[in-house]
Design an enzyme around this catalytic site. Sequence first.
Site, short mmCIF file in Angstrom:
data_model
loop_
_atom_site.label_atom_id
_atom_site.label_comp_id
_atom_site.label_asym_id
_atom_site.label_seq_id
_atom_site.Cartn_x
_atom_site.Cartn_y
_atom_site.Cartn_z
N TYR A 23 0.83 -1.21 0.00
CA TYR A 23 0.00 0.00 0.00
C TYR A 23 0.86 1.27 0.00
CZ TYR A 23 -3.86 -3.05 1.56
OH TYR A 23 -4.80 -4.04 1.69
N LEU A 25 -17.42 -3.16 1.38
CA LEU A 25 -18.44 -2.29 0.80
C LEU A 25 -18.33 -2.19 -0.71
CD1 LEU A 25 -18.29 0.55 3.49
CD2 LEU A 25 -19.85 -1.41 3.38
N SER A 28 -12.82 4.50 4.73
CA SER A 28 -13.41 5.76 4.31
C SER A 28 -12.48 6.87 4.78
CB SER A 28 -14.80 5.97 4.92
OG SER A 28 -15.29 7.26 4.57
N ARG A 43 -18.35 9.10 7.91
CA ARG A 43 -18.58 7.72 7.47
C ARG A 43 -17.75 6.74 8.31
NH1 ARG A 43 -18.89 10.22 2.35
NH2 ARG A 43 -16.72 9.73 1.85
N ASN A 57 -19.55 3.66 10.04
CA ASN A 57 -19.08 2.33 9.67
C ASN A 57 -18.71 1.48 10.88
OD1 ASN A 57 -19.40 2.91 6.97
ND2 ASN A 57 -17.23 3.14 6.53
#
Length: 276
Positions: free
Chosen positions: A50, A190, A232, A237, A241
């Site tokens: 990442y 999601l 997110s 959110r 979540n």
Amino acid sequence: MSIPSVKLNSGLDMPVVGYGTYPLKGRRATDAILAAIGSGYRLIDTAASYDNEDAVGAAVRESGLPRAELFVTTKLRGSDQGRGSTRAGLERSLERLGLEYVDLYLIHWPLPAVGRYVESYAEMAELRREGLIRSLGVSNFLPEHLDAVVAETGIQPAVDQLQVSPSHPRPELVAAVQRTGTVVQAWSPLERNTGILDHPSVTAIAGRLGVTSAQIVLRWLLQRDVTVVPHSGSPDRQRTNADLFGFELTAGGMAAIDALDTGVPVKQDPRTWEEF
């Protein structure tokens, strides 16, 4: 907000909801992680591939929380698989994170064509004995991959992070992994750019319960005993979540989300997918 935990076979308690950091990088990632920690998240999920482990480490330090209160996951990239390379890969991750250990270390993909995931896992077992890893895990492993690492080491992975979502609920795979005692954790729960959160079946349940569509999907996974690491960048959110424990889906609600299965295999098939 308090997030419940599940007991892993390593003896460690892992929050059932974590914060997924992909694809954020740099200061934007650090700020988003700090917001998530402020909302109650304690599990932070990253990976060598990442390119944001440094940002995760900065957030851990800037949070002001004791290290023991945070659960940090990272992953071994494909190019670091193999005897000797696995140790070097973890050491580089720890250096970028600025940490002495990670709570959970995953092999990101099995890469069976490369044929090094078993020896990588065996070296991870040695690194756990040295205290650099607290729990051993894998990502995108099918039952045959799990069987291979257990046959070599005798150590059942604590976690298998899999692509599980309404379009790809993968009930047989999830059940097979759970029967081994390995906890399933859903990545991209999601989905991305599929419109699943706007599906009438999801929005109807959300409307009845007065919650968001994302909360419905995440609660559906938790009720299947699947832990989740949604992402997110929005603090609002992030909060919703993780706010999943004041409502419950009925059997009918669960079945309605189950029915969204497209029947289409996942694009990134662990038997053939290569990612380095």
